[in-house]
Structures are given as structure tokens and as C-alpha cells.
Design a protein around this motif. Structure first.
Motif, PDB file in Angstrom:
ATOM      1  N   TRP A 176       0.833  -1.208   0.000  1.00  0.00           N
ATOM      2  CA  TRP A 176       0.000   0.000   0.000  1.00  0.00           C
ATOM      3  C   TRP A 176       0.864   1.254   0.000  1.00  0.00           C
ATOM      4  O   TRP A 176       0.642   2.177  -0.784  1.00  0.00           O
ATOM      5  CB  TRP A 176      -0.923   0.008   1.224  1.00  0.00           C
ATOM      6  CG  TRP A 176      -1.839   1.206   1.237  1.00  0.00           C
ATOM      7  CD1 TRP A 176      -3.049   1.318   0.621  1.00  0.00           C
ATOM      8  CD2 TRP A 176      -1.598   2.473   1.871  1.00  0.00           C
ATOM      9  NE1 TRP A 176      -3.581   2.572   0.828  1.00  0.00           N
ATOM     10  CE2 TRP A 176      -2.709   3.304   1.596  1.00  0.00           C
ATOM     11  CE3 TRP A 176      -0.553   2.980   2.639  1.00  0.00           C
ATOM     12  CZ2 TRP A 176      -2.800   4.611   2.064  1.00  0.00           C
ATOM     13  CZ3 TRP A 176      -0.642   4.290   3.110  1.00  0.00           C
ATOM     14  CH2 TRP A 176      -1.755   5.090   2.824  1.00  0.00           C
ATOM     15  N   ILE A 177       1.863   1.277   0.859  1.00  0.00           N
ATOM     16  CA  ILE A 177       2.682   2.478   0.994  1.00  0.00           C
ATOM     17  C   ILE A 177       3.511   2.725  -0.269  1.00  0.00           C
ATOM     18  O   ILE A 177       3.754   3.866  -0.657  1.00  0.00           O
ATOM     19  CB  ILE A 177       3.580   2.367   2.255  1.00  0.00           C
ATOM     20  CG1 ILE A 177       3.736   3.730   2.917  1.00  0.00           C
ATOM     21  CG2 ILE A 177       4.935   1.773   1.960  1.00  0.00           C
ATOM     22  CD1 ILE A 177       4.414   3.679   4.275  1.00  0.00           C
ATOM     23  N   SER A 178       3.909   1.652  -0.939  1.00  0.00           N
ATOM     24  CA  SER A 178       4.697   1.793  -2.168  1.00  0.00           C
ATOM     25  C   SER A 178       3.856   2.330  -3.319  1.00  0.00           C
ATOM     26  O   SER A 178       4.381   2.959  -4.243  1.00  0.00           O
ATOM     27  CB  SER A 178       5.300   0.443  -2.566  1.00  0.00           C
ATOM     28  OG  SER A 178       6.168  -0.036  -1.556  1.00  0.00           O
ATOM     29  N   SER A 179       2.553   2.096  -3.258  1.00  0.00           N
ATOM     30  CA  SER A 179       1.668   2.534  -4.342  1.00  0.00           C
ATOM     31  C   SER A 179       1.264   4.001  -4.219  1.00  0.00           C
ATOM     32  O   SER A 179       0.688   4.569  -5.149  1.00  0.00           O
ATOM     33  CB  SER A 179       0.405   1.668  -4.373  1.00  0.00           C
ATOM     34  OG  SER A 179      -0.398   1.902  -3.220  1.00  0.00           O
ATOM     35  N   GLN A 180       1.564   4.626  -3.078  1.00  0.00           N
ATOM     36  CA  GLN A 180       1.164   6.019  -2.853  1.00  0.00           C
ATOM     37  C   GLN A 180       2.273   6.957  -3.329  1.00  0.00           C
ATOM     38  O   GLN A 180       3.396   6.892  -2.838  1.00  0.00           O
ATOM     39  CB  GLN A 180       0.863   6.263  -1.369  1.00  0.00           C
ATOM     40  CG  GLN A 180      -0.153   5.309  -0.771  1.00  0.00           C
ATOM     41  CD  GLN A 180      -1.463   5.301  -1.531  1.00  0.00           C
ATOM     42  OE1 GLN A 180      -1.980   6.351  -1.929  1.00  0.00           O
ATOM     43  NE2 GLN A 180      -2.005   4.112  -1.747  1.00  0.00           N
ATOM     44  N   LYS A 181       1.936   7.818  -4.264  1.00  0.00           N
ATOM     45  CA  LYS A 181       2.941   8.709  -4.854  1.00  0.00           C
ATOM     46  C   LYS A 181       2.838  10.151  -4.367  1.00  0.00           C
ATOM     47  O   LYS A 181       3.700  10.964  -4.648  1.00  0.00           O
ATOM     48  CB  LYS A 181       2.819   8.690  -6.381  1.00  0.00           C
ATOM     49  CG  LYS A 181       2.907   7.299  -6.986  1.00  0.00           C
ATOM     50  CD  LYS A 181       4.194   6.589  -6.585  1.00  0.00           C
ATOM     51  CE  LYS A 181       4.268   5.192  -7.194  1.00  0.00           C
ATOM     52  NZ  LYS A 181       5.462   4.446  -6.721  1.00  0.00           N
ATOM     53  N   GLY A 182       1.776  10.482  -3.654  1.00  0.00           N
ATOM     54  CA  GLY A 182       1.607  11.849  -3.170  1.00  0.00           C
ATOM     55  C   GLY A 182       0.950  11.860  -1.811  1.00  0.00           C
ATOM     56  O   GLY A 182       1.272  11.054  -0.937  1.00  0.00           O
ATOM     57  N   ARG A 183      -0.014  12.761  -1.628  1.00  0.00           N
ATOM     58  CA  ARG A 183      -0.678  12.899  -0.336  1.00  0.00           C
ATOM     59  C   ARG A 183      -1.561  11.695  -0.036  1.00  0.00           C
ATOM     60  O   ARG A 183      -2.494  11.390  -0.767  1.00  0.00           O
ATOM     61  CB  ARG A 183      -1.522  14.174  -0.321  1.00  0.00           C
ATOM     62  CG  ARG A 183      -2.254  14.439   0.993  1.00  0.00           C
ATOM     63  CD  ARG A 183      -1.306  14.767   2.125  1.00  0.00           C
ATOM     64  NE  ARG A 183      -0.738  16.096   1.999  1.00  0.00           N
ATOM     65  CZ  ARG A 183       0.179  16.595   2.811  1.00  0.00           C
ATOM     66  NH1 ARG A 183       0.640  15.879   3.803  1.00  0.00           N
ATOM     67  NH2 ARG A 183       0.657  17.810   2.628  1.00  0.00           N
ATOM     68  N   ALA A 184      -1.237  10.989   1.014  1.00  0.00           N
ATOM     69  CA  ALA A 184      -2.022   9.867   1.518  1.00  0.00           C
ATOM     70  C   ALA A 184      -1.764   9.789   3.017  1.00  0.00           C
ATOM     71  O   ALA A 184      -0.782  10.344   3.520  1.00  0.00           O
ATOM     72  CB  ALA A 184      -1.632   8.566   0.823  1.00  0.00           C
ATOM     73  N   PHE A 185      -2.640   9.102   3.741  1.00  0.00           N
ATOM     74  CA  PHE A 185      -2.555   9.084   5.199  1.00  0.00           C
ATOM     75  C   PHE A 185      -2.471   7.645   5.702  1.00  0.00           C
ATOM     76  O   PHE A 185      -3.297   6.806   5.336  1.00  0.00           O
ATOM     77  CB  PHE A 185      -3.772   9.775   5.809  1.00  0.00           C
ATOM     78  CG  PHE A 185      -3.862  11.238   5.478  1.00  0.00           C
ATOM     79  CD1 PHE A 185      -3.345  12.192   6.339  1.00  0.00           C
ATOM     80  CD2 PHE A 185      -4.448  11.661   4.297  1.00  0.00           C
ATOM     81  CE1 PHE A 185      -3.416  13.541   6.032  1.00  0.00           C
ATOM     82  CE2 PHE A 185      -4.527  13.004   3.976  1.00  0.00           C
ATOM     83  CZ  PHE A 185      -4.004  13.953   4.850  1.00  0.00           C
ATOM     84  N   LEU A 186      -1.475   7.390   6.535  1.00  0.00           N
ATOM     85  CA  LEU A 186      -1.319   6.090   7.171  1.00  0.00           C
ATOM     86  C   LEU A 186      -1.487   6.273   8.676  1.00  0.00           C
ATOM     87  O   LEU A 186      -0.669   6.914   9.334  1.00  0.00           O
ATOM     88  CB  LEU A 186       0.050   5.490   6.864  1.00  0.00           C
ATOM     89  CG  LEU A 186       0.365   4.151   7.543  1.00  0.00           C
ATOM     90  CD1 LEU A 186      -0.650   3.079   7.136  1.00  0.00           C
ATOM     91  CD2 LEU A 186       1.786   3.693   7.219  1.00  0.00           C
ATOM     92  N   ILE A 187      -2.575   5.720   9.202  1.00  0.00           N
ATOM     93  CA  ILE A 187      -2.858   5.786  10.635  1.00  0.00           C
ATOM     94  C   ILE A 187      -2.327   4.513  11.287  1.00  0.00           C
ATOM     95  O   ILE A 187      -2.580   3.405  10.798  1.00  0.00           O
ATOM     96  CB  ILE A 187      -4.373   5.907  10.889  1.00  0.00           C
ATOM     97  CG1 ILE A 187      -4.925   7.178  10.232  1.00  0.00           C
ATOM     98  CG2 ILE A 187      -4.673   5.906  12.385  1.00  0.00           C
ATOM     99  CD1 ILE A 187      -6.448   7.256  10.237  1.00  0.00           C
ATOM    100  N   PHE A 188      -1.603   4.680  12.369  1.00  0.00           N
ATOM    101  CA  PHE A 188      -1.129   3.506  13.092  1.00  0.00           C
ATOM    102  C   PHE A 188      -2.146   3.137  14.165  1.00  0.00           C
ATOM    103  O   PHE A 188      -2.333   3.858  15.141  1.00  0.00           O
ATOM    104  CB  PHE A 188       0.258   3.753  13.689  1.00  0.00           C
ATOM    105  CG  PHE A 188       1.360   3.461  12.720  1.00  0.00           C
ATOM    106  CD1 PHE A 188       1.942   2.211  12.677  1.00  0.00           C
ATOM    107  CD2 PHE A 188       1.760   4.419  11.809  1.00  0.00           C
ATOM    108  CE1 PHE A 188       2.937   1.917  11.751  1.00  0.00           C
ATOM    109  CE2 PHE A 188       2.751   4.149  10.882  1.00  0.00           C
ATOM    110  CZ  PHE A 188       3.342   2.890  10.852  1.00  0.00           C
TER     111      PHE A 188
END
Length: 464
Positions: free
Chosen positions: A36-48
């Protein structure tokens, strides 16, 4: 808006986030988070959803911090949202929790009170950014000391010096957001944070300065703000409070006397940057340096002394270029042998600045100050004092809308000043009506609609 929540196998203070995830939020685990993180190229949010970092995202110290997938994600514009215990204190290796903090801290700052199992402070309070995010501050267990790369969300002021309880760390094009540094975690609030962060605009807070005890203004993003209101409502005070973020105390003392009898404070959040200053009659403490140009229209002559002379000389070519955009008949601006500012026109007319009409003189002085100081923030008190003809005023607005600054605030009592600017119909402009510590914000279209039946100066009197 892409949002994912990481749910690992180890227990943490934030487990509830994973037990009932929102439908619009993608749930990722130890392995799928990498894809998932590799597919994000700009603004995205990862909540832990667990306060333990997965080794799959952070293979430190095997590889450098800035080469880890997590920090590359932030470098590209991603935002990490973290709540619970100290970030990067523990790492998860496929379900096994290990200590990590003693191997190195990825931040250029570190929390204090780390090994204590009790709060450092029973009370924290919001910064202006916390107010903008509508954050509910709690007790503080692991605050950090202020740092230029940090934007405070909530702070602890009961300590001998201010500490940041929760914060935003700017990294690359993205950020790391730290919430709830205590066992208390509001799992209902955290999923709402991506939208709140995305809509952050401009925030101003003035405390204990003249008429304002705790005055907050929160706006959408704009470039130019026009402040309207009756006399003695605090328009100039707002400008001066913001001006204290830069080195303007001598100018304010010159025209207003004593700055503050107590300890005053100004906070400003603009262009995703946080500024703070506390000041009194004898002391000024700033969180960061920023160039703020404060102009009192009744006294804006540039005094060319030995200190500013080199800057004036080096700026004259740029000043000429900018003035020429207003009047193509201007050939050159130069200094005489006696260091008098003069204007040479195309027809060979050679005029001292003091022989120019007042409007032209105001324009020349403003452009000279702008070029010399290269401000990020421009504050103009009583723009009508520039004595601009309507056509020159319209050109001046075009100029202000084009220049590279973060914020311009103008006060006025003139209907022409705000009407001509409203006619630009720019989404970079807002009109701020002030009345007795209350305010209202209007767009250009809303101003033009009201102008058919009411003068905004009287509209401001109705704000409650």
C-alpha cells in the motif's frame, strides 16, 4: 483521499482503532502495508492503529532512516498519524515486539520523561493549530522540547519552559503527526484527522496584547486579507501583534509607545508553517525568524542611512523593473551623490522622490521596502494613506496578488479600498469584519452582493 490504518499483531494503547475500522479506511497488516505504501505517490494518510512500528516499513538500523519505506512515503508527501506510546520505541517483527529506542532516534529531537510511568503534566492546552484541528488536549506523558521543524498541536506551559505535547513534524513533502502522548486515546477523533489536516488554512492567536486577552481567528487559505471595523476595535493591534513575529518592536515603540505591560503572545500558522513570539516591554522571544514588513501609511519614508545604504544600492535595478510595470515611462531609479533617491523618466525628466506626487512616492517607497526586506508577511495599516488614484490602486492590487509572499493583511476605513479589491473576484482574497472581539470572513462575491445594499463598515457593527 487515500487513508489506510495499520493493524499489527501486538497489543497497544490504540487497539480499538483496529477493532472497528471505518469502511472508507483500508486496513493493512505487516505485509500488505508495504504494498500500500509503495503505491502512494503523493498525499495519503497512514494511521497507526497500534503504537508499534513494523519492521517491514522500518528496517533500522539495517538501512538508513531516510531509505526506509516509511520515511520515503513521507518524503513523497505521505502523512503518518501516530497515537499512544513513544514513536519508534518498539518495533514489531512479524508479531514479536522488541525495544528499538536505544538503537537510535529518527527525529532531530527526543521526548522527555520517557522512562516515567506517570504524566509530566496533568494539563496541556491547544496551540492555534490545535484549535484549528479541534483537538481535545489531555495530560502529557512524553512531551518534546520545541524545535524549528515542529508544529505544536498542544503544549505544556506549566513546565519551566514550553514543551510540545502533541505535534506535527514536517518531513519532505509530508509529515509525521503525533497525537495523545498519554494512555488516553480518542479513537473516534483520529480517523477524522486526515480531513482536518487537509483543510488547514490560516490561524492567528493574540494573547494579553492591548485589548485582546485570547483572540483567535481561523480562516481558509488566502493571500490578501482586508480588515474592516470601527475605530478602536483593534485593527492596528492585530497587525502589530503579527509584526512582533519579525523584528518590528522598534518601529512599534516609535509610533505606539509601550509595547506591552505584561507578557503578550502571538501565534501564526500560515502556509503550513508555525510562528510564535512572546514579548513584553523589555524582552522578545521568537520561535523562528521570519521577515515581516509592517507599514504605517502615515510614515513609510525609507531613511537611507549607512546601515541600509548597501541594500538600497543593490536593489535599485529590481526596484526600477517593478516600477516600470506600473509606469513604462520610468527609465531608472537611482541614488544621487548625496544619497537622495531620484527617478529618471524616458523624456529625461529627473525628479527627486520628494518632488513626486504622494501616491507615486508611496508606491516607490513600498516597492523599495519590499525589495530590500523580501518579506514573507506584509502588513499595511490604513492603505488609503497611500493616496493612490483608483487606477493605480487597481494596479497595486494586481501586484500584490502576484508577488511571492505567504500573507498580506491590510486595514482600511475606505469603501474604495475594499470595493476595488472585491472587483478582482480573486479566491486569494478575504474580507475580515471585526467588532468587539468577534469576526466574520467574506469572499469577494459575498462582498459584492452586500455592496448593493450596505456599506461593509456598517455591516461590521452588527457582528455579535
Amino acid at each position: 483521499m487515500e487513508i489506510a490504518i495499520y493493524c499489527g499483531k501486538t497489543y497497544s494503547l490504540t487497539n480499538e482503532l483496529c477493532s472497528k475500522p471505518l469502511k472508507e479506511v483500508k486496513v493493512v497488516d505487516y505485509n500488505s502495508v508495504v504494498d500500500w505504501i509503495s503505491s502512494q505517490k503523493g498525499r495519503a494518510f497512514l494511521i497507526f492503529g497500534t503504537d508499534v512500528i513494523p519492521y517491514s516499513l522500518y528496517e533500522y538500523p539495517k538501512i538508513p532512516v531516510d531509505e526506509t519505506p516509511l520515511f520515503k512515503f513521507m518524503e513523497r508527501g505521505g502523512v503518518v498519524i501516530w497515537a499512544g506510546d513513544v514513536p519508534f520505541f518498539y518495533i514489531e517483527k512479524d508479531g514479536i515486539k522488541e525495544g528499538l529506542f536505544n538503537k537510535g532516534n529518527p527525529f532531530p529531537f527526543k521526548p522527555i520523561n520517557v522512562m516515567e510511568h506517570k504524566p509530566l503534566s496533568e494539563k496541556s492546552e491547544n496551540s492555534i493549530v490545535g484549535e484549528m484541528l479541534k483537538y481535545d488536549p489531555k495530560d502529557s506523558w512524553r512531551p518534546v522540547e520545541p524545535h524549528p521543524l515542529l508544529i505544536p498541536i498542544s503544549v505544556v506551559k506549566s513546565h519551566p519552559y514550553t514543551l510540545y505535547s502533541t505535534w506535527i513534524y514536517k518531513y519532505g513533502k509530508g509529515a509525521f503527526v503525533r497525537l495523545y502522548d498519554s494512555p488516553y486515546v480518542n479513537t473516534q477523533y483520529i480517523p477524522s484527522l486526515p480531513e482536518r489536516l487537509s483543510s488547514l488554512g490560516i490561524g492567528i492567536r493574540i494573547s494579553n496584547f492591548r485589548r485582546f486577552r485570547d483572540f483567535k481567528m481561523i480562516f481558509p487559505e488566502f493571500r490578501i486579507g482586508v480588515i474592516l471595523g470601527k475605530n478602536n476595535v483593534g485593527k492596528t493591534t492585530i497587525l502589530e501583534a503579527i509584526a512582533m513575529l519579525g523584528k518590528n518592536e522598534d518601529k512599534i515603540r516609535k509610533f505606539r509607545g509601550n509595547i506591552s505591560t505584561g507578557i503578550a503572545e502571538t501565534e501564526l500558522f500560515v502556509n503550513y508553517t508555525y510562528y510564535r513570539v512572546d514579548f513584553s516591554y523589555s524582552q522578545v522571544n521568537r520561535s523562528a525568524d521570519v521577515n515581516v514588513l509592517l507599514i504605517y501609511s502615515h510614515d513609510m519614508d525609507v531613511v537611507i542611512n549607512d546601515k541600509v545604504l548597501p541594500y538600497v544600492k543593490s536593489s535599485l535595478r529590481k526596484v526600477t523593473e517593478l516600477l516600470n510595470s506600473f509606469d513604462p515611462n520610468i527609465f531608472y531609479v537611482y541614488l544621487s551623490s548625496g544619497n537622495e533617491l531620484r527617478v529618471l523618466f524616458n523624456d529625461r525628466t529627473d525628479v527627486s522622490i520628494n518632488e513626486l506626487g504622494y501616491g507615486y512616492k508611496s508606491l516607490l517607497n513600498f516597492i523599495l521596502l519590499y525589495v530590500i526586506y523580501q518579506p514573507r508577511i506584509i502588513l499595511i495599516d490604513d492603505l488609503e494613506g497611500f493616496a493612490f488614484h483608483p487606477e493605480l490602486l487597481k494596479m497595486f492590487y494586481d501586484f500584490l496578488l502576484k508577488i511571492d509572499v505567504d500573507l498580506i493583511l491590510i486595514t482600511t476605513q475606505s469603501s474604495d479600498i475594499y470595493a476595488y479589491l472585491a472587483e478582482k473576484r480573486s479566491d486569494k482574497v478575504r474580507f475580515i469584519l471585526i467588532n468587539d472581539d468577534k469576526y466574520e470572513v467574506l469572499t469577494s462575491e459575498e462582498v459584492l452582493d452586500k455592496l448593493y445594499y450596505e456599506d461593509l463598515r456598517y455591516t461590521a457593527l452588527k457582528i455579535h
